[in-house]
Design a protein around this motif. Structure first.
Motif, mmCIF file in Angstrom:
data_model
loop_
_atom_site.group_PDB
_atom_site.id
_atom_site.type_symbol
_atom_site.label_atom_id
_atom_site.label_comp_id
_atom_site.label_asym_id
_atom_site.label_seq_id
_atom_site.Cartn_x
_atom_site.Cartn_y
_atom_site.Cartn_z
ATOM 1 N N ASP A 203 6.089 5.345 1.207
ATOM 2 C CA ASP A 203 6.521 4.352 0.225
ATOM 3 C C ASP A 203 5.856 2.997 0.475
ATOM 4 O O ASP A 203 5.499 2.294 -0.479
ATOM 5 N N GLY B 71 3.441 1.285 -2.154
ATOM 6 C CA GLY B 71 3.818 -0.026 -2.663
ATOM 7 C C GLY B 71 2.691 -1.040 -2.546
ATOM 8 O O GLY B 71 2.482 -1.863 -3.442
ATOM 9 N N CYS C 137 6.098 -4.822 -6.987
ATOM 10 C CA CYS C 137 6.407 -3.520 -7.583
ATOM 11 C C CYS C 137 7.563 -2.878 -6.834
ATOM 12 O O CYS C 137 7.717 -3.059 -5.625
ATOM 13 N N THR D 173 9.908 0.900 -6.386
ATOM 14 C CA THR D 173 9.838 2.348 -6.545
ATOM 15 C C THR D 173 10.793 2.810 -7.643
ATOM 16 O O THR D 173 11.988 2.506 -7.602
ATOM 17 N N ARG D 174 10.270 3.537 -8.604
ATOM 18 C CA ARG D 174 11.086 4.081 -9.692
ATOM 19 C C ARG D 174 11.444 5.541 -9.459
ATOM 20 O O ARG D 174 12.561 5.958 -9.734
ATOM 21 N N VAL E 68 10.193 9.375 -7.040
ATOM 22 C CA VAL E 68 9.368 10.070 -6.062
ATOM 23 C C VAL E 68 9.393 11.548 -6.403
ATOM 24 O O VAL E 68 10.478 12.138 -6.522
ATOM 25 N N LEU F 22 4.324 8.899 -6.373
ATOM 26 C CA LEU F 22 5.391 7.936 -6.592
ATOM 27 C C LEU F 22 5.108 7.127 -7.851
ATOM 28 O O LEU F 22 3.949 6.831 -8.161
ATOM 29 N N THR F 23 6.178 6.767 -8.553
ATOM 30 C CA THR F 23 6.070 5.924 -9.739
ATOM 31 C C THR F 23 6.634 4.546 -9.415
ATOM 32 O O THR F 23 7.752 4.432 -8.913
ATOM 33 N N PHE F 24 5.837 3.525 -9.696
ATOM 34 C CA PHE F 24 6.239 2.142 -9.441
ATOM 35 C C PHE F 24 6.277 1.369 -10.754
ATOM 36 O O PHE F 24 5.521 1.660 -11.692
ATOM 37 N N GLY G 242 12.217 1.625 -1.537
ATOM 38 C CA GLY G 242 12.636 2.999 -1.781
ATOM 39 C C GLY G 242 12.539 3.855 -0.536
ATOM 40 O O GLY G 242 13.359 4.749 -0.314
#
Length: 467
Positions: free
Chosen positions: A79, A83, A94, A96-97, A99, A152-154, A319
């Motif tokens: 993470d 990031g 940013c 973490t939205r 994983v 991962l989505t940020f 996150g």
């Protein structure tokens, strides 16, 4: 004295010369003086501009008593690297939205080097997908092994410039002053970058479909899990009100008359009696366990306070830190059920519904939802509380897969998990489908890695033939 006056006179003349020619110097970068949220962000960026390579040395503090690194530590490093990559691309902070599922293919030991590479695969409006690859390196032989891969989505955020908010300060942004901000588009140059760019959209659609998935009755999985979370909350409240405990009292804390009489002063020494008891260990033999256990017996709870070192510049919790606390609770639940050594095999995809901030109290609750021969599926839920307002809210949840091993690190049997309540039976019923999905993902990952590294495939093939 005369020499000092001459030096001062020469210095004043030089300063006057440079002041008169100050206009000949290039103008300073005005964009660098502006606050971060007011800087101009380019419309596009190359992939290489977001690349990050981290190298971590595994220390004993990162591992368990046998020298195996905790999976939560690796997730925290993943993470962090992701990031940084997202921040380099978006310029703005940013968070973490989500994983995607992470499967650990190779254990990491104390003393190994961990190489973590990350870069942004694709950017949409305010979100980005970051791909991370983790490898281990033996410091003596230099041999590297593939450990895991993660996506991962940020989401990029910026402090809301609203000076009318009471107590507003641009130097101390809070949870009420962050808004989403547009990020640059990704420009793919090489063939592998273009392939990652296309696959990122497929994964994004799969995430949305999984989050909105409904069963035959029209119920979402999150609605079912909400009942399990309420059940665990009830267990927590009941355990906090009980005062009885079945904890054993060590000999050093017992009264003197419990020791044998007439054996002399040396035989009645509490310290020596305690040491004698400690010497009678299992000697490589695990204690006998029942063939089955109730799910409620594995309930565990971890409470943590979010400190500044746990959060980013916007005071939002990392996150990776949340995932690390979740793994701690999952390990306790799996250990209470199996009473064996444990290794984390995988973590299912996580969706961070709502962020936590510095000062919040985070509560993680977990139970063993199902068992399969030597593996255990553990369900974890995260709840946060704003200690100032008293507001409690659900943050995220997820499933961890643990493998029970013996003293030789070989998989060993674990007791069967028996559901008791209706909520537990509902959770238990969906475990088989989740397990099939994990095995399919793991199989695809192995095939992809073996096709990319044919030399490892030949070694794997030769070993299979010998077995």
């Amino acid at each position: 004295m005369i020499f000092g006056r001459i030096s001062a006179w020469l210095a004043s003349i030089i300063n006057r010369i440079f002041r008169t020619n100050i206009g000949l110097l290039p103008p300073p970068d005005q964009n660098a003086k502006q606050p971060m949220w007011e800087r101009t962000v380019p419309n596009t960026k190359e992939v290489y501009m977001s690349r990050v390579t981290m190298t971590e040395v595994v220390l004993p503090s990162h591992a368990d008593t046998r020298g195996f690194v905790y999976g939560g530590v690796v997730l925290g490093w993943i993470d962090l690297a992701a990031g940084i990559s997202a921040k380099k691309h978006a310029i703005h902070p940013c968070v973490t939205r989500s994983v995607d599922a992470v499967h650990f293919m190779h254990p990491i030991l104390v003393g190994d080097f961990v190489i973590i590479r990350a870069n942004v695969n694709r950017a949409w409006n305010t979100s980005m997908e970051v791909g991370v690859r983790v490898e281990t390196e033996n410091p003596l032989t230099g041999k590297r092994k593939y450990c895991c891969h993660a996506y991962l989505t940020f989401v990029a955020l910026t402090p809301k410039n609203n000076t009318q908010i009471p107590g507003y300060s641009s130097r101390s942004p809070s949870r009420y002053q962050n808004v989403k901000v547009k990020v640059p588009r990704i420009v793919s140059s090489t063939s592998i970058e273009k392939q990652r760019y296309e696959l990122a959209e497929e994964r994004r659609q799969a995430r949305l479909a999984h989050f909105l998935h409904e069963d035959e009755k029209g119920d979402r999985e999150q609605n079912k899990l909400a009942q399990v979370r309420e059940l665990m909350k009830t267990w927590s409240e009941n355990s906090n009100t009980e005062t009885k405990s079945n904890a054993e009292i060590p000999p050093l804390l017992q009264e003197a008359e419990v020791y044998e009489e007439g054996g002399g002063e040396e035989n009645n020494d509490p310290a020596k009696l305690f040491l004698n008891r400690r010497r009678s260990t299992l000697k490589g033999i695990f204690p006998n366990q029942p063939e089955q256990k109730f799910i409620s017996e594995s309930f565990a709870e971890v409470v943590e306070n979010v400190l500044p070192q746990h959060a980013n510049t916007l005071q939002i919790t990392f996150g990776g830190q949340i995932m690390r606390w979740m793994e701690q609770s999952a390990l306790v639940s799996a250990a209470r059920h199996s009473r064996r050594f444990l290794l984390m095999a995988s973590i299912d995809s996580l969706q961070f519904i709502r962020p936590t901030c510095v000062g919040d109290c985070v509560t993680v609750r977990s139970i063993v939802s199902c068992t399969f021969h030597s593996s255990l599926e553990v369900y974890c839920s995260v709840e946060a509380e704003n200690l100032i307002t008293g507001e409690r809210f659900f943050t995220n949840d997820g499933f961890f897969t643990m493998v029970a091993v013996d003293f030789e690190n070989s998989p060993t049997l674990v007791p069967r998990a028996i559901p008791d309540d209706e909520q537990e039976k509902e959770l238990f019923a969906g475990a088989e489908l989740r397990r099939k999905r994990r095995l399919g993902q793991r199989r695809e990952l192995i095939q992809k890695e073996l096709s990319a590294h044919p030399e490892e495939f030949e070694q794997f093939k030769n070993k299979s033939e010998q077995i």
